[in-house]
Design a protein around this motif. Structure first.
Motif, PDB file in Angstrom:
ATOM      1  N   ARG A 179      -5.513  -3.860   1.804  1.00 18.22           N
ATOM      2  CA  ARG A 179      -6.592  -4.058   1.140  1.00 18.22           C
ATOM      3  C   ARG A 179      -7.554  -2.824   0.573  1.00 18.22           C
ATOM      4  NH1 ARG A 179      -9.590  -8.272   5.606  1.00 18.22           N
ATOM      5  NH2 ARG A 179      -8.728 -10.396   4.385  1.00 18.22           N
ATOM      6  N   GLN A 180      -7.181  -1.823   1.304  1.00 22.34           N
ATOM      7  CA  GLN A 180      -7.419  -0.334   1.135  1.00 22.34           C
ATOM      8  C   GLN A 180      -6.829   0.146  -0.344  1.00 22.34           C
ATOM      9  OE1 GLN A 180      -6.537   1.484   5.236  1.00 22.34           O
ATOM     10  NE2 GLN A 180      -8.126   2.913   3.991  1.00 22.34           N
ATOM     11  N   GLN A 181      -5.755  -0.421  -0.597  1.00 20.51           N
ATOM     12  CA  GLN A 181      -5.134   0.119  -1.869  1.00 20.51           C
ATOM     13  C   GLN A 181      -5.585  -0.433  -3.123  1.00 20.51           C
ATOM     14  OE1 GLN A 181      -2.004   2.028  -1.887  1.00 20.51           O
ATOM     15  NE2 GLN A 181      -2.470   2.233  -4.005  1.00 20.51           N
ATOM     16  N   TYR A 200      -8.121   2.342  -3.901  1.00 16.19           N
ATOM     17  CA  TYR A 200      -7.450   3.508  -4.295  1.00 16.19           C
ATOM     18  C   TYR A 200      -6.975   3.358  -5.959  1.00 16.19           C
ATOM     19  CZ  TYR A 200      -7.273   5.719   0.277  1.00 16.19           C
ATOM     20  OH  TYR A 200      -7.716   6.405   1.022  1.00 16.19           O
ATOM     21  N   ASN A 204      -3.808   5.366   8.727  1.00 10.58           N
ATOM     22  CA  ASN A 204      -4.316   4.365   9.817  1.00 10.58           C
ATOM     23  C   ASN A 204      -3.760   4.409  11.145  1.00 10.58           C
ATOM     24  OD1 ASN A 204      -5.485   1.329  10.382  1.00 10.58           O
ATOM     25  ND2 ASN A 204      -3.339   1.441  11.042  1.00 10.58           N
ATOM     26  N   THR A 211      -4.544  -2.103   5.592  1.00 10.17           N
ATOM     27  CA  THR A 211      -4.074  -1.189   4.444  1.00 10.17           C
ATOM     28  C   THR A 211      -3.773  -1.888   3.166  1.00 10.17           C
ATOM     29  OG1 THR A 211      -2.006  -1.451   5.469  1.00 10.17           O
ATOM     30  CG2 THR A 211      -3.327   0.230   6.365  1.00 10.17           C
ATOM     31  N   CYS A 214       0.860  -1.119   0.056  1.00  9.21           N
ATOM     32  CA  CYS A 214      -0.182   0.168  -0.103  1.00  9.21           C
ATOM     33  C   CYS A 214       0.938   1.265  -0.160  1.00  9.21           C
ATOM     34  CB  CYS A 214      -0.986  -0.060   1.160  1.00  9.21           C
ATOM     35  SG  CYS A 214      -0.063   0.279   2.823  1.00  9.21           S
ATOM     36  N   HIS A 252     -11.119   3.182  13.865  1.00  7.93           N
ATOM     37  CA  HIS A 252     -10.962   1.781  13.492  1.00  7.93           C
ATOM     38  C   HIS A 252     -11.020   0.639  14.569  1.00  7.93           C
ATOM     39  CE1 HIS A 252      -6.837   2.682  13.277  1.00  7.93           C
ATOM     40  NE2 HIS A 252      -6.661   1.318  13.248  1.00  7.93           N
ATOM     41  N   ILE A 262      -1.530   5.660   3.264  1.00  7.07           N
ATOM     42  CA  ILE A 262      -2.422   4.898   4.029  1.00  7.07           C
ATOM     43  C   ILE A 262      -2.187   4.344   5.364  1.00  7.07           C
ATOM     44  CG2 ILE A 262      -3.852   2.723   3.574  1.00  7.07           C
ATOM     45  CD1 ILE A 262      -3.719   3.484   0.384  1.00  7.07           C
TER      46      ILE A 262
END
Length: 370
Positions: A334-336, A339, A210, A332, A202, A216, A206
């Motif tokens: 997974r967030q990428q 994006y 976090n 993080t 990531c 979270h 990000i």
């Protein structure tokens, strides 16, 4: 020159005023800033080449001749304790053909010698000798010097900045020092235990974002951090200034019999863009997240524990933190994916719970425009 002027034309960014307005309205930075190679290059130039970043504990460069190697973004740096007692920092590249002077921390009795061709430097960075230089008619030893960088300390922690003319670190941390001074005083009684390292798929922002919010924590960390500390909006406190962020939270789970009233709980300090340290009553840590590419980063966390403390509790608390950071890595990474897709132009923050996150984004956007 604005950030827009310096970025590859294939990426079209909104105007500066639009981004600032969006941030004020609770939106995130544009998603393209989290995956585009041109933005990554700009961040190296305007953020990591100009900001203070954690290097090491001062004990690692306590004696004359001690040296430590570190990175500030993509700039390799070597920090030395010279014989006059001063800390100095240099780009870790020999002035001959840019080979690193050292690849690991160490100690030298007098000189730093490049292992490639044997050029040797005093601990103040001046060139002392170069094999065969006497055969070169125009070779002037006195004109050659390692490239200096700024070095400063924040209590027992050593920080570096590739910008040799950087604003002193104390100027950036003065608002938070009232809180960090007692935290670091407590950490002085802790001893190093282990380094945890995490490679993330990531963007570095990000992972940093976090780390500076705990919205979270009740969900992602319900069996780790969220089990140990109060993380609801009424108990978990976050304050922020231009370059620093402070977290504090009371403890709610005790590994053995104990009185929460006698404990200080969790305390966490973050220095923009990527460094942090923290302590509770059982362990402490210091570390940083280091960019490795537009969609990759690396975090290291040096863990400390009270000397002579209960070993069972220490190990239990260390595992709790490793679990927490592994959960952060998974989230993080997974967030990428979101994006990278570019299908959602920006996120929508919860300003009441993510004010520090918005402040981090404003500080980052400001730096990109400098």
């Amino acid at each position: 020159m604005s950030a827009v002027d310096s970025i590859d034309e294939r990426m079209r960014l909104p105007e500066d005023s639009v981004v600032r307005s969006d941030l004020e309205d609770g939106l995130t930075l544009p998603v393209g800033l989290y995956s585009d190679p041109a933005i990554y290059r700009l961040e190296q130039e305007r953020i990591f080449a100009r900001s203070w970043q954690y290097a090491c504990h001062s004990a690692k460069v306590e004696n004359p001749g001690d040296y430590v190697v570190t990175m500030a973004g993509e700039t390799p740096i070597i920090v030395t304790r010279a014989h006059d007692g001063r800390l100095r920092g240099f780009v870790n590249a020999c002035r001959h053909r840019l080979h690193p002077l050292a690849t690991d921390d160490g100690h030298c009795s007098r000189l730093l010698q490049c292992p490639y061709h044997g050029w040797s430097y005093e601990l103040d960075g001046s060139l002392r000798s170069a094999p065969r230089s006497q055969n070169e008619s125009a070779f002037d030893l006195s004109s050659i010097h390692l490239v200096p960088v700024a070095v400063d300390t924040w209590d027992q922690w050593v920080f570096v900045n590739p910008d040799a003319e950087a604003v002193p670190l104390r100027e950036l941390t003065k608002e938070i020092s009232e809180r960090t001074t007692p935290l670091n005083h407590d950490l002085q009684a802790y001893e190093f235990v282990v380094r945890y390292e995490y490679d993330m798929e990531c963007n570095w922002k990000i992972w940093a974002e976090n780390a500076i919010e705990c919205y979270h924590c009740p969900t992602l960390h319900r069996s780790s951090f969220g089990k140990a500390y109060e993380s609801g909006p009424e108990e978990y406190s976050i304050e922020w200034w231009n370059d620093t962020i402070w977290h504090s939270a009371p403890i709610k789970w005790l590994p053995k019999n104990g009185d929460p009233k006698t404990l200080q709980g969790f305390r966490f300090a973050f220095l923009w863009p990527n460094s942090f340290f923290a302590a509770d009553d059982y362990v402490g840590f210091v570390g940083a997240v280091v960019p490795r590419g537009p969609e990759r980063c690396h975090a290291f966390v040096d863990m400390y524990a009270p000397e002579g403390g209960d070993e069972e509790i220490t190990q239990e608390w260390l595992k709790l933190w490793d679990d927490t950071l592994e959960e952060d890595k998974l989230a993080t990474d997974r967030q990428q994916l979101g994006y990278r897709s570019g299908m959602v132009p920006h996120g929508r923050l919860m300003p009441g719970s993510e004010g520090a996150l918005s402040a981090f984004m404003r500080r980052t956007w400001h730096a990109l425009g400098q």
